[in-house]
Design a protein around this motif. Structure first.
Motif, short mmCIF file in Angstrom:
data_model
loop_
_atom_site.label_atom_id
_atom_site.label_comp_id
_atom_site.label_asym_id
_atom_site.label_seq_id
_atom_site.Cartn_x
_atom_site.Cartn_y
_atom_site.Cartn_z
N THR A 67 0.87 -1.16 0.00
CA THR A 67 0.00 0.00 0.00
C THR A 67 0.92 1.22 0.00
OG1 THR A 67 -1.93 0.91 1.16
CG2 THR A 67 -0.16 0.12 2.55
N TYR A 111 -8.44 6.52 -1.57
CA TYR A 111 -7.60 6.49 -0.36
C TYR A 111 -7.99 7.62 0.58
CZ TYR A 111 -4.45 2.77 -1.84
OH TYR A 111 -3.94 1.55 -2.17
N LEU A 170 -2.59 1.92 6.95
CA LEU A 170 -2.61 0.60 6.31
C LEU A 170 -1.28 -0.13 6.47
CD1 LEU A 170 -4.54 1.63 3.09
CD2 LEU A 170 -5.46 0.52 5.11
N HIS A 193 -7.97 -3.05 4.31
CA HIS A 193 -7.31 -2.24 3.30
C HIS A 193 -8.34 -1.71 2.32
CE1 HIS A 193 -7.75 -5.76 0.97
NE2 HIS A 193 -6.81 -6.43 1.60
#
Ligand SMILES: CC1=C(CCC(=O)O)c2cc3nc(cc4[nH]c(cc5[nH]c(cc1n2)c(C)c5CCC(=O)O)c(CCC(=O)O)c4C)C(CCC(=O)O)=C3C
Ligand SMILES: [Fe+2]
Length: 324
Positions: free
Chosen positions: A18, A50, A60, A263
């Motif tokens: 990520t 995001y 994350l 996530h």
């Protein structure tokens, strides 16, 4: 046992990766697109997803760090301090898979085990991680044993079943009133022609969890398909929800079985997008808590790692027996 049998075994813990910040999204996306930078529109689309889940701060990465630390502790408990040493290797961000192997080699590690933070095998997912890891290991003269899957590990199934039961309890729904909707990341449909085990393994995990939780009403659906102009596996969760609303289902508990962590594909694709769609259909939608560093998940991972490392002992025994 010779001294080298006691030498630490490196554990390459691999995951998708990520970005480290909103500014890092462009480089991350470019890597996913094999070096082709996204258009401004594509970049804005991903960045805004995001932004919607992390509001500019990036929890994350820390989540993955916690998983790897918890796995390390579990391995220490099971095999003794120093027997296994965990390293991270990410597919699309630093430290990359190759960086993890290089770090092992620098530390003098001669034998490694690789495991991916997703339970089912596909040539396009786990197969790709293991190929990169194996190639890097060969370059560094590190022996490598990969865990291909752990999708039916009894302790993993138990952990997921507990979360399904807790999700239904929280909603005040009995195992027969709600519908459990297992989900996983879609892949290009051409994997079906490649005899890829991905779909079968996902259904095997789903069925085992349903049985362990005593659930009779469940379905499986795909989510998070990409826009590549080629067909991806369906039905997508949006279509599936449309169908369930028509059948007068009132409550759906989404249970991602191909993901293990909080996530983007969970926090955005399910919690924001699918939930919004469900509410437009008058359907209540909730999701199980992801496993993250759940002790049972750590147990399943540690057990799989130790099992793969056992292949080294078998080889050593065979060599000893034949006097080599
Ligand atoms: C099978 C599979 C898993 C599960 C197994 C595993 O875990 O490996 C997975 C996980 C994940 N995918 C993730 C993120 C993304 N995946 C993308 C794109 C793609 N995924 C694909 C497949 C998978 N992906 C594929 C075939 C593509 C098309 C491009 C390509 O051929 O590679 C894109 C590009 C834009 C978009 O399409 O949204 C993003 C941002 C994140 C991390 C998010 C975070 O930061 O929290 C995670 C855990
Ligand atoms: Fe993805």
């Amino acid at each position: 046992m010779s001294v080298s049998d006691q030498a630490p075994i490196g554990v390459l813990v691999m995951s998708y990766g990520t970005p480290e910040s909103l500014e890092g999204v462009e480089a991350y996306y470019t890597h996913i697109r094999r070096g082709h930078p996204p258009t401004d529109e594509q970049l804005e689309d991903l960045t805004s997803r995001y932004r919607a889940i992390v509001g500019g701060v990036f929890p994350l990465r820390e989540n993955t760090n916690r998983q790897v630390e918890a796995l390390q502790r579990r391995l220490d408990e099971l095999a003794g301090q120093g027997r296994y040493v965990c390293y991270q290797g990410l597919k699309h961000a630093a430290p990359f898979i190759e960086d993890g192997i290089e770090a092992m080699s620098r530390d003098g590690i001669e034998r490694a085990v690789g495991i991916v933070l997703t339970p089912q095998y596909s040539s396009m997912s786990v197969g790709g991680y293991l190929k990169r890891a194996r190639e890097a290991a060969e370059r560094h003269n590190v022996a490598f044993a990969g865990v291909e899957k752990y999708h039916l590990h009894p302790v993993l199934i138990e952990a997921l079943a507990e979360r399904v039961t807790a999700g239904l309890d929280k909603a005040g729904v009995s195992a027969d009133d709600g519908l459990v909707l297992f989900s996983a990341h879609s892949l290009p449909a051409r994997i079906l022609e490649m005899n890829d085990p991905y779909q079968d393994q996902l259904l095997e995990t789903s069925k085992a969890v349903a049985e362990a939780a005593g659930i009779s009403r469940w379905q499986f659906t795909w989510q998070s398909a990409g826009q590549t102009g080629q067909p991806w596996l369906g039905p997508d969760i949006v279509e599936t929800l449309n169908g369930l609303a028509k059948e007068n289902v009132k409550f759906v508990l989404v249970t991602p079985v191909g993901f293990v962590s909080d996530h983007l594909e969970v926090l955005y694709d399910i919690d924001i997008e699918a939930k919004r769609h469900a509410s437009e259909l008058g359907l209540a939608l909730d999701r199980i808590q992801m496993l993250n560093d759940d002790p049972k998940y750590m147990q399943a991972l540690a057990d799989s790692v130790i099992g793969a490392a056992g292949r080294y002992d078998e080889k050593a025994d065979a060599a000893g027996a034949s006097g080599v």
